[in-house]
Enzyme design. Structure first.
Site, PDB file in Angstrom:
ATOM      1  N   LYS A   1       0.853  -1.190   0.000  1.00 30.33           N
ATOM      2  CA  LYS A   1       0.000   0.000   0.000  1.00 30.33           C
ATOM      3  C   LYS A   1       0.891   1.243   0.000  1.00 30.33           C
ATOM      4  O   LYS A   1       1.872   1.294   0.747  1.00 30.33           O
ATOM      5  CB  LYS A   1      -0.896  -0.024   1.243  1.00 30.33           C
TER       6      LYS A   1
ATOM      7  N   SER B   1      -9.725   1.586   2.990  1.00 27.26           N
ATOM      8  CA  SER B   1      -8.892   2.388   2.115  1.00 27.26           C
ATOM      9  C   SER B   1      -7.810   1.588   1.391  1.00 27.26           C
ATOM     10  O   SER B   1      -7.250   2.076   0.416  1.00 27.26           O
ATOM     11  CB  SER B   1      -8.220   3.496   2.922  1.00 27.26           C
TER      12      SER B   1
ATOM     13  N   SER C   1      -9.834  -0.638   7.242  1.00 25.27           N
ATOM     14  CA  SER C   1      -9.248  -0.467   5.912  1.00 25.27           C
ATOM     15  C   SER C   1      -8.495  -1.676   5.359  1.00 25.27           C
ATOM     16  O   SER C   1      -8.082  -1.657   4.198  1.00 25.27           O
ATOM     17  CB  SER C   1      -8.308   0.743   5.903  1.00 25.27           C
TER      18      SER C   1
END
Lengths: 486, 95
Positions: free
Chosen positions: A79, A154, A178
């Site tokens: 990420k 997210s 997330s």
């Protein structure tokens, strides 16, 4: 089964047997990325030659008979919230569009030491604020099971990359769901470890008392393997805890017996999609068949969790994001009248709408005259939420329920209504407030073919038990073997 | 409780955020709805409850103060939007 559809544990075995090498594996995943990215858009940056150089070095090590790390030759997607030395780290934001970190995050160091191949940086909601990855300043990631739908957020890029077989493993961060929510919506495994289990050094901060880094994988065994690599104390994060890291991957196949499962009645309230509930009930049947004792429990204050979260998380964010001032790093607006104007214009132009909304909310909650009514009140309710969990774990090994109240929603569906978006994290948020561990595992599909996730929660530092319980379900089902057609 | 335009402008000022008129209008409505939602906490009696700032039972963490290498000046300044010599460059604060 194609190479790219394999798990990390399977790829590791194939390499150990000499069937395939790290370069071939990396090439296969790079090819999948080239073929599938136009549709899925999970990645923000992929450096093919760098990935191949890492793989080549690992093959050389193997050839010379040198000691290899536990993830040798396994591609891992990262990420874009984690700092990678010398490689752009944007956090999904224009304000960090050109930011090149001078150091690696602790988790990145751990992955390099484990001989993993860092294959690319994945898309995310800007500063990890969102539940759909639509708040990225750069692109909208699609759900590999239905390209008209969001992958969750997210960490939507990391989840979509694994689901789309563009990487067998990925790392994400979870502040209010997330990791677990996108794992659920993409039909894969995702874990938020206990607060303090994984060092946050080099993680771009959102809400420091809630943020935690964790793994994405196709199955529970791989989750154990990756957690084992990234967990552990780091003196550069004073909230990372001195505690031995259990050998998760060695115990994951041992069932927990006897097993008492608590079902928080608040997780099955109105608002839960009937098809999601049906899949969760099927999963509970599996556990009942394995002899588990299942009982209803109550987390009476969990109904306040979303409200508490949007005070605590935004207050911490407003403080953390004060560092983006156009001075030390990040975007600086070209025209301004004064120092203060340089700050406000750089921030006004550099941040996206959701980030600005949350900074505003957090600033409001901390401002003079409102601090007691909002921030302090929220911290008190936070304790009540944690005490609810303490009581539940006194009588249950784990808690179970749906990860997300609905399957993946359509791109754009909630974009204009922030409150509706916030409520999609209703079952995941309380885990972060209480600092406990949680995992989402695949437990079925809706009639429309959308994945559904089962959330399992365990007390602080009970990741080992959590993984063993999750594996019990997985060993009886084949949801984790499904791959989307792309 | 509806947020007034003045409140929203004040908060934007505190947060050092220059908003467009369109954002200002949008946020005033949205923040009012969000604040209405979080106001549900006021129903709950929390008298005598200790605030919980984070979930771990650790407070101050100390370590020996030992000098160790840190970033070089060039590394530290590499991402600066503006640099003069070995310093960050900013507009004049005082005349």
């Amino acid at each position: 089964m194609q190479l790219i559809e394999r798990t990390a544990a399977e790829l590791r075995a194939l390499m150990a047997q000499g069937e395939v090498n790290a370069v071939q594996i990396t090439e296969a995943f790079l090819q999948a990325i080239r073929a599938r990215e136009p549709q899925v858009q999970a990645f923000l940056h992929v450096d093919e030659s760098d990935a191949l150089a890492q793989a080549t070095a690992i093959d050389q090590k193997r050839k010379h008979g040198w000691q290899l790390g536990p993830l040798a030759g396994i591609p891992v997607a990262i990420k874009d919230v984690l700092c990678t030395k010398g490689q752009v780290t944007t956090c999904g934001s224009r304000i960090l569009e050109n930011f090149v970190p001078p150091y690696d995050a602790h988790v990145i160091t751990r992955l390099r030491e484990a001989d993993a191949v860092l294959i690319g940086k994945t898309n995310m909601d800007e500063f990890a604020m969102g539940s759909s990855t639509e708040n990225s300043a750069f692109k909208t990631t699609r759900n590999p099971w239905d390209l008209e739908r969001i992958p969750g957020g997210s960490s939507g890029g990391s989840a979509a990359a694994v689901a789309a077989c563009e990487a067998p493993l990925a790392v994400g961060s979870d502040t209010g769901g997330s990791i677990r929510q996108p794992a659920s919506l993409c039909g894969i495994v995702g874990m938020k470890p206990t607060y303090g289990r994984v060092s946050r050094f080099g993680l771009v901060a959102f809400a420091s008392s809630l943020d935690q880094i964790g793994p994405f994988s196709h199955d529970v065994t791989d989750c154990a393997l990756l957690l084992e690599v990234i967990a552990g104390h780091d003196k550069r994060d004073s909230t990372s805890v001195y505690r031995p890291v259990p050998p998760y991957s060695r115990t994951v196949n041992t069932p927990v017996k006897p097993l008492t499962i608590g079902l928080p009645r608040e997780f099955f309230d109105e608002g839960l999609d009937p098809e999601v509930n049906a899949c969760v009930q099927e999963a509970l049947k599996v556990y009942r068949g394995l002899g588990a004792n299942i009982k209803e429990v109550s987390l009476p204050h969990s109904r306040y969790a979303v409200a508490v979260y949007y005070i605590v998380a935004t207050a911490e964010a407003s403080s953390n994001l004060a560092r983006y001032d156009g001075v030390h790093y990040g975007y600086r607006a070209p025209d301004f009248d004064s120092m203060i104007h340089m700050y406000s214009r750089s921030r006004g132009l550099g941040f996206g709408k959701e980030v600005k909304r949350r900074i505003m909310l957090g600033t409001y909650a901390l401002s003079s005259g409102y601090y007691d009514a909002y921030y302090l009140k929220a911290l008190k309710v936070r304790r009540l939420i944690k005490e609810d969990f303490d009581r539940a774990f006194a009588e249950c090994d784990v808690l179970m329920g749906p990860t997300s109240p609905t399957p993946a929603f359509r791109v754009g569906e909630k974009a204009e209504n922030p409150l509706a978006m916030y409520l999609s994290d209703i079952y995941t948020i309380s885990c972060n407030l209480a600092g406990i561990a949680g995992i989402s595992i695949p437990c079925g599909f809706t009639k429309a073919g959308l994945p559904v996730g089962l959330q399992i929660l365990a007390g602080p530092f009970e990741e080992e038990k959590l993984l063993r319980v999750a594996r019990m379900h997985e060993a009886q089902t084949d949801w984790h073997l499904r791959r989307p057609r792309l | 409780m509806a947020l007034t335009g003045d409140q929203v402008r004040w908060v934007a000022h505190l947060a050092r955020l220059e908003l467009t008129e369109e954002e200002f209008q949008l946020f005033t409505g949205q923040l009012t709805r969000i604040v209405d939602f979080i106001d549900q906490l006021q129903q709950l009696n929390t008298e005598g409850v200790e605030p919980l700032a984070h979930a771990l039972p650790i407070h101050n963490v100390f370590r020996p103060d030992e000098p160790a290498p840190s970033l070089s000046v060039d590394e530290a300044l590499a991402n600066a939007p503006a640099r003069k010599g070995d310093f960050y460059s900013v507009p004049a604060v005082l005349d």
